[in-house]
Design an enzyme around this catalytic site. Structure first.
Site, mmCIF file in Angstrom:
data_model
loop_
_atom_site.group_PDB
_atom_site.id
_atom_site.type_symbol
_atom_site.label_atom_id
_atom_site.label_comp_id
_atom_site.label_asym_id
_atom_site.label_seq_id
_atom_site.Cartn_x
_atom_site.Cartn_y
_atom_site.Cartn_z
ATOM 1 N N GLU A 265 22.531 4.029 8.962
ATOM 2 C CA GLU A 265 21.226 4.707 9.054
ATOM 3 C C GLU A 265 20.857 4.697 10.525
ATOM 4 O O GLU A 265 20.398 3.672 11.040
ATOM 5 C CB GLU A 265 20.162 3.943 8.242
ATOM 6 C CG GLU A 265 20.449 3.852 6.748
ATOM 7 C CD GLU A 265 19.865 5.015 5.958
ATOM 8 O OE1 GLU A 265 19.521 6.056 6.560
ATOM 9 O OE2 GLU A 265 19.762 4.879 4.732
ATOM 10 N N CYS B 210 12.013 6.162 13.349
ATOM 11 C CA CYS B 210 13.215 7.014 13.380
ATOM 12 C C CYS B 210 12.889 8.448 13.005
ATOM 13 O O CYS B 210 13.531 9.372 13.494
ATOM 14 C CB CYS B 210 14.294 6.440 12.466
ATOM 15 S SG CYS B 210 13.743 6.161 10.783
HETATM 16 P P1 NAD Z 1 19.825 -1.098 18.073
HETATM 17 O O1 NAD Z 1 20.928 -0.211 17.631
HETATM 18 O O2 NAD Z 1 19.691 -1.414 19.504
HETATM 19 O O3 NAD Z 1 19.924 -2.522 17.307
HETATM 20 C C1 NAD Z 1 19.960 -2.608 15.909
HETATM 21 C C2 NAD Z 1 20.628 -3.915 15.505
HETATM 22 O O4 NAD Z 1 21.998 -3.891 15.908
HETATM 23 C C3 NAD Z 1 20.005 -5.153 16.149
HETATM 24 O O5 NAD Z 1 19.952 -6.166 15.179
HETATM 25 C C4 NAD Z 1 21.013 -5.494 17.252
HETATM 26 O O6 NAD Z 1 21.038 -6.845 17.608
HETATM 27 C C5 NAD Z 1 22.314 -5.108 16.582
HETATM 28 N N1 NAD Z 1 23.432 -4.836 17.505
HETATM 29 C C6 NAD Z 1 23.378 -4.449 18.809
HETATM 30 N N2 NAD Z 1 24.627 -4.258 19.279
HETATM 31 C C7 NAD Z 1 25.490 -4.540 18.265
HETATM 32 C C8 NAD Z 1 26.906 -4.503 18.121
HETATM 33 N N3 NAD Z 1 27.712 -4.144 19.133
HETATM 34 N N4 NAD Z 1 27.453 -4.822 16.930
HETATM 35 C C9 NAD Z 1 26.655 -5.154 15.878
HETATM 36 N N5 NAD Z 1 25.304 -5.217 15.956
HETATM 37 C C10 NAD Z 1 24.732 -4.901 17.127
HETATM 38 O O7 NAD Z 1 18.487 -0.435 17.488
HETATM 39 P P2 NAD Z 1 17.001 -0.926 17.689
HETATM 40 O O8 NAD Z 1 16.588 -0.669 19.081
HETATM 41 O O9 NAD Z 1 16.821 -2.282 17.112
HETATM 42 O O10 NAD Z 1 16.216 0.073 16.704
HETATM 43 C C11 NAD Z 1 15.819 1.352 17.055
HETATM 44 C C12 NAD Z 1 16.836 2.384 16.591
HETATM 45 O O11 NAD Z 1 16.998 2.297 15.182
HETATM 46 C C13 NAD Z 1 16.367 3.794 16.852
HETATM 47 O O12 NAD Z 1 17.475 4.566 17.259
HETATM 48 C C14 NAD Z 1 15.859 4.252 15.490
HETATM 49 O O13 NAD Z 1 15.840 5.650 15.324
HETATM 50 C C15 NAD Z 1 16.833 3.582 14.581
HETATM 51 N N6 NAD Z 1 16.302 3.450 13.223
HETATM 52 C C16 NAD Z 1 16.841 4.217 12.233
HETATM 53 C C17 NAD Z 1 16.328 4.150 10.947
HETATM 54 C C18 NAD Z 1 16.886 4.988 9.827
HETATM 55 O O14 NAD Z 1 16.526 4.745 8.695
HETATM 56 N N7 NAD Z 1 17.739 5.949 10.086
HETATM 57 C C19 NAD Z 1 15.266 3.273 10.678
HETATM 58 C C20 NAD Z 1 14.749 2.483 11.698
HETATM 59 C C21 NAD Z 1 15.289 2.576 12.986
#
Ligand code: NAD
Length: 442
Positions: free
Chosen positions: A221, A255
């Site tokens: 997602e 998002c």
């Molecule tokens: P992010 O991708 O920076 O981090 C998300 C999670 O991934 C965190 O827990 C982080 O620690 C972890 N992470 C980071 N690098 C990783 C790796 N290499 N391997 C595994 N895990 C890793 O996102 P964010 O800044 O926390 O959230 C915002 C983003 O999420 C925005 O792009 C937003 O649009 C998206 N989002 C999407 C939805 C949806 O339903 N489609 C919902 C909420 C947020």
């Protein structure tokens, strides 16, 4: 790992970061627990899950306040998120149970939905309770054990909210580990059976690459850059209200926030005037200040990105109608930008801030082309009367709203198209993503 209040930088708490040894131990624990959890009757699993959520009811106010403090959203929104997760979980669990029932297809063939094993849920900070919860409940109902790795920006609320699951479910069925992306990476590389990820497109791509060697199941997602089209026959007041509300929701850190607006030039002046008037009523401030509806930006990195997008638009000829600057390095003033064009960063990347970004079009086919000219495809909206459905049918997004926001109601799935992800949650089909489909012929 330290967690800070984004409205004032105050230290809220600390949690130990998990290392490789602890991840391995947690995984072994989860694998063992999954064996007996999956043997339980699904009704008993659902009952146990409901009991765990019941325990959270007494803590609802405390949890809402912690969510506000740590993430920055105002208390009304935080209470909606926490309360929504607690109160919808029983329904979600029942719905998942129904979706996972064996199906008889005729000719002695049956479809069974079996537990996958251990599900890693990796979650973001913007809806730290809801986004994780929507994945955890169906994963548990399907008979999997779960390891949650919440965002390093919001570990305290995740820990406090989900501790009831670890306490009230059999040991090892629900587990939580803390750390940043490096810990997430270690979890992805470990022997988990499904990675249910909500987060950015960039991290989603890294996870896909890391999962490829073992053909690990994925549910992605990812982010969005949602367009909104305002047709010449739209109700201008309704469209303007939606444009502001959706662009500013959760300080724009959502998002499915509206990120790009294409308005027919014949009504553009009127539309912009109403947008500015409505946006002027919004107020930035901390979660507990009265009348606040735009909280702080989660961290310095996101703050700098929003400012960079606004500066880039200004340099390339956009006109700032309202706001356009930050405050105390923590807030972005409610911002309305007009004359945005396709060369600007905000047209192609998630800005993720309280910014209404408006472009004028003369021809509806051009607006549709611009709306679809993105590798994102999460949500989209179109406002208009005659011809509005024809426009909606041409938009490339997983969720499309006509005269309303995207997302549907009731049991609709939460689903992205294109590089906004694949696999989804919600709905019977969504719940089945947490199970292995198995065909039995007798
Ligand atoms: P992010 O991708 O920076 O981090 C998300 C999670 O991934 C965190 O827990 C982080 O620690 C972890 N992470 C980071 N690098 C990783 C790796 N290499 N391997 C595994 N895990 C890793 O996102 P964010 O800044 O926390 O959230 C915002 C983003 O999420 C925005 O792009 C937003 O649009 C998206 N989002 C999407 C939805 C949806 O339903 N489609 C919902 C909420 C947020």
């Amino acid at each position: 790992m330290k967690s800070y209040d984004p409205s004032n930088g105050e230290l809220l708490g600390e949690l130990p970061v998990c290392d490789q040894t602890q991840i391995t131990e947690t995984l072994q624990h989860a694998k063992l627990a999954a064996k007996s959890w999956r043997q339980l009757n699904i009704v008993d699993r659902v009952d146990a899950i409901k009991v765990a959520y019941q325990q959270m009811l007494d803590d609802e106010d405390k949890l809402s306040e912690l969510l506000s403090r740590e993430m920055g959203k105002d208390i009304r929104r935080a209470a909606g998120e926490v309360g929504g997760a607690i109160h919808s979980s029983a329904y979600l669990a029942d719905e998942a149970m129904t979706a996972l029932q064996t199906q008889r297809l005729g000719y002695g063939t049956e479809l069974h939905y079996k537990a996958l094993g251990v599900v890693a849920v990796i979650s973001p900070w913007n809806y730290p309770v809801m986004m994780a919860n929507n994945l955890i409940v169906p994963a548990l109902v399907a008979g999997n054990s779960v390891i949650l790795k919440p965002s390093e920006q919001t570990p305290l609320i995740a820990d406090a909210f989900f501790e009831h699951l670890s306490k009230h479910l059999p040991a090892g069925v629900f587990n939580i580990i803390h750390g940043d992306g490096e810990v997430g990476e270690l979890l992805v590389k470990s022997d988990v059976n499904l990675i249910a990820f909500t987060g950015s497109q960039a991290v989603g791509k890294k996870i896909m690459a890391a999962a490829a060697s073992q053909v690990k199941r994925l549910l992605m997602e990812l982010g969005g850059n949602d367009p909104m089209i305002v047709m010449s026959n739209a109700n201008i007041e309704q469209a303007a209200r939606f444009a502001v509300g959706s662009s500013f929701e959760n300080a724009g850190q959502m998002c499915t926030s509206t990120e790009r607006i294409y308005v027919n030039q014949t009504i553009a002046d009127q539309f912009e005037q109403r947008v500015v008037a409505i946006a002027s009523q919004y107020k930035t401030g901390a979660w507990n200040q009265p009348g606040v509806n735009i909280g702080p930006i989660i961290n310095a990195h996101q703050y700098a990105k929003i400012i960079a997008h606004i500066s880039d638009a200004k340099e390339k000829g956009a006109q700032v109608l309202l706001g356009g600057h930050g405050q105390d390095q923590r807030y972005i003033q409610p911002t309305v930008i007009s004359q945005v064009n396709r060369n600007m960063k905000m047209e192609h990347e998630e800005t993720f801030g309280p910014v209404v970004s408006i472009t004028r079009y003369s021809n509806i086919d051009q607006a549709i082309e611009w709306a679809n000219d993105s590798n994102y495809g999460l949500g989209a909206a179109v406002f208009g009367t005659e011809g509005v459905e024809a426009v909606a049918s041409q938009l490339e997004a997983g969720m499309i709203g006509i005269n309303q926001g995207p997302g549907g109601g009731g049991d609709a799935p939460w689903v992205g198209a294109k590089q906004s992800g694949f696999g989804f949650h919600g709905s019977a089909e969504g719940h089945r993503q947490f199970a292995q489909v198995s065909v039995l012929s007798k």
